[in-house]
Write an enzyme that holds these catalytic residues in place. Structure first.
Site, PDB file in Angstrom:
ATOM      1  N   HIS A 470       0.841  -1.193   0.000  1.00  0.00           N
ATOM      2  CA  HIS A 470       0.000   0.000   0.000  1.00  0.00           C
ATOM      3  C   HIS A 470       0.881   1.249   0.000  1.00  0.00           C
ATOM      4  CE1 HIS A 470      -3.284  -2.572   2.190  1.00  0.00           C
ATOM      5  NE2 HIS A 470      -3.168  -2.874   0.910  1.00  0.00           N
ATOM      6  N   GLN A 471       1.764   1.370  -0.960  1.00  0.00           N
ATOM      7  CA  GLN A 471       2.687   2.500  -0.974  1.00  0.00           C
ATOM      8  C   GLN A 471       1.955   3.795  -1.359  1.00  0.00           C
ATOM      9  OE1 GLN A 471       3.319  -0.275  -2.964  1.00  0.00           O
ATOM     10  NE2 GLN A 471       4.789  -1.322  -1.652  1.00  0.00           N
TER      11      GLN A 471
END
Length: 540
Positions: A470-471
């Protein structure tokens, strides 16, 4: 046909909604450029096919972090979609908007128009929630949102056990009550993955003002002084240039967008000079503020009726495959997880800062990169921290676009983050040893009974901790000196250039980040359309 009003770089979760919004005006021409190929493939369309896409070399960027000092110098694997639909074409299809206070925090950090009341209409407009439309949920939008077609008995028991420990039940974590425990929703329509491309772009491919180019990695953004004028791409072995009469929109994601900006001369001056890149505009925040959700997995050996491992392994998987082909239902039509529990790591937290996910099945990962369902019955439970304090960086490896960027998260460097994750492991154990789910547990396999103390749990995190993929945050929106874009997503100090993807998040949202990224694309596309930047004069 090399000149378009708008050029969108990246046909992913945000870029596809932008393309749909801008092409609503038939007098506006739009070029949508994607580095990867088309995505109309069986294992992309089949929800359970995500396991086959995890290391796919054709549809996946297959990124790795740099060696992480606090994790025994391990390089963490970061899959990202490299195809039409981007990561929404290879992910677990979990649809979670996030907590209302996440967006209110964005607003309060200097971004008017991004509070929850501001973004809720966009969330509602973009979705078709199968169950209903109400004050919180929408129907009639492009993106199909559904409940799991199979809800396992063990999932119900997990919810019951969590509720007995005081966690409130929520029948819709994307509705009024985010915190609590309940079934997840997924971007699945009729048993098929409903990616951002399938939802937003595929239905409008016949629009004459839309051009989609695939297998065309962008090399750099072109400038005239401080104004973006177009892009240079590598397509079919040749360099080509496309001109933007109005704007260039970067939607490559939290890793690719900052890299492209720096390759194009926009970013921290020292970083650009180190690689011999002429500075077009110094923007100190490009590639900074990298955030990700640190993730821990636990595995539980289960009674035979508590897991569907046996249904999708061995000979029985062929029956499941036949059933799926005939009905688009069954276990192959499920997303990655069934249940989520949003809980607090301590009573002092204002709202949940941990996401615990439950799935009545388990995977085995092999050294060659392949993934297979375990033969023995198992239940998987994972946890990740929603509001990490640590931030990392995305920097350049070289001035060559073909070289992947240097990604350096700073996992396990902050005491608050570490304490929250230790609490998460303990709370998983609390739930799994509470009836009725307790009766379904044969044994705790991972981390196992030998891992007991806080120090044991910390060492387990060091040795096995991973990323939830989940960058975000690497071109953050705001008004402070490290802000890269303003609240209209315009690049500060540069004309005719915007960033519309997860990199603009000031901080991550509470949950899987695909839904808010799509919302950013929907809202961003509407803003660009309303702003209607005038065409610039282009010489022949």
């Amino acid at each position: 046909m090399n000149t378009f009003d708008y050029i969108i770089v990246g046909a992913g979760s945000a870029g596809c909604p932008v393309a749909r919004a801008l092409t609503e005006d038939p007098n506006v021409s739009v070029l949508l450029v994607e580095a990867g190929p088309h995505a109309d493939r069986f294992w992309v369309n089949t929800p359970a096919g995500m396991a086959k896409l995890y290391f796919n070399e054709r549809l996946n960027w297959n990124y790795h972090t740099e060696p992480l000092a606090k994790l025994k110098n391990r390089r963490m694997y970061w899959p990202r979609g490299k195809t039409l639909g981007g990561s929404s074409s290879i992910n677990g299809m979990v649809f979670i908007r996030g907590h209302a206070k996440d967006f209110d925090s964005w607003r309060d950090l200097g971004n008017p128009g991004w509070g929850y009341d501001d973004v809720l209409p966009h969330f509602k407009a973009m979705e078709h929630f199968e169950r209903r439309a109400d004050q919180w949920r929408g129907q009639g939008g492009p993106l199909w949102i559904s409940d799991p077609v199979v809800k396992s008995a063990s999932s119900y028991d997990f919810i019951e056990s969590a509720s007995r420990l005081g966690h409130p039940r929520t029948e819709d974590m994307n509705g009024e009550a985010h915190d609590g425990v309940g079934f997840m929703q997924h971007s699945i329509k009729g048993g098929r993955r409903h990616s951002a491309f399938v939802a937003f772009v595929k239905p409008i491919l016949n629009r004459k003002n839309l051009t989609v180019v695939t297998d065309a990695p962008v090399q750099r953004v072109l400038f005239d002084g401080k104004a973006a004028t177009g892009i240079e791409v590598k397509h079919e072995g040749e360099l080509r240039r496309f001109t933007a009469a109005r704007e260039v929109i970067l939607s490559g994601g939290a890793l690719n967008t900052p890299q492209l900006l720096m390759l194009s001369g926009v970013g921290p001056g020292g970083e650009l000079q180190k690689h011999g890149i002429p500075v077009v505009h110094e923007s100190a925040g490009v590639g900074q503020n990298l955030q990700d959700h640190f993730y821990m997995h636990t595995g539980w050996r289960a009674t035979a009726d508590s897991s569907y491992n046996a249904n999708i392994a061995g000979l029985r998987k062929y029956w499941e495959g036949f059933k799926y082909l005939m009905t688009r239902r069954g276990y192959l039509a499920l997303g990655s997880s069934q249940v989520a529990a949003f809980v607090k790591s301590s009573p002092d937290e204002p709202y949940a800062d941990l996401q615990i996910s439950f799935r009545p099945m388990t995977f085995q990962y092999f050294p060659d990169g392949t993934v297979a369902v375990e033969n023995q019955p198992g239940m998987g439970v994972s946890v990740y921290q929603l509001r990490p304090q640590t931030t990392g960086t995305v920097t350049l490896r070289s001035n060559r676009p073909s070289d992947k960027a240097v990604s350096s998260p700073e996992f396990l460097t902050d005491p608050y983050d570490i304490a929250a994750m230790i609490s998460g492991i303990k709370q998983i154990r609390q739930i799994m040893t509470t009836e009725p789910i307790r009766s379904r547990v044969v044994s705790e396999e991972v981390p196992g009974p030998k891992v007991r103390t806080d120090e044991d749990i910390f060492n387990f995190m060091v040795e096995t901790g991973n990323s939830a993929h989940h960058q975000g945050g690497t071109c953050k929106m705001g008004r402070d000196p490290m802000a890269v874009v303003d609240e209209r997503l315009r690049l500060r100090g540069i004309e005719r250039l915007r960033v519309v993807d997860a990199s603009i998040m000031p901080h991550l949202t509470s949950g899987n980040t695909n839904a808010p990224t799509i919302m950013i694309g929907v809202k961003g596309g509407e803003m660009i359309r309303l702003d209607a930047t005038p065409r610039r004069a282009i010489s022949a």
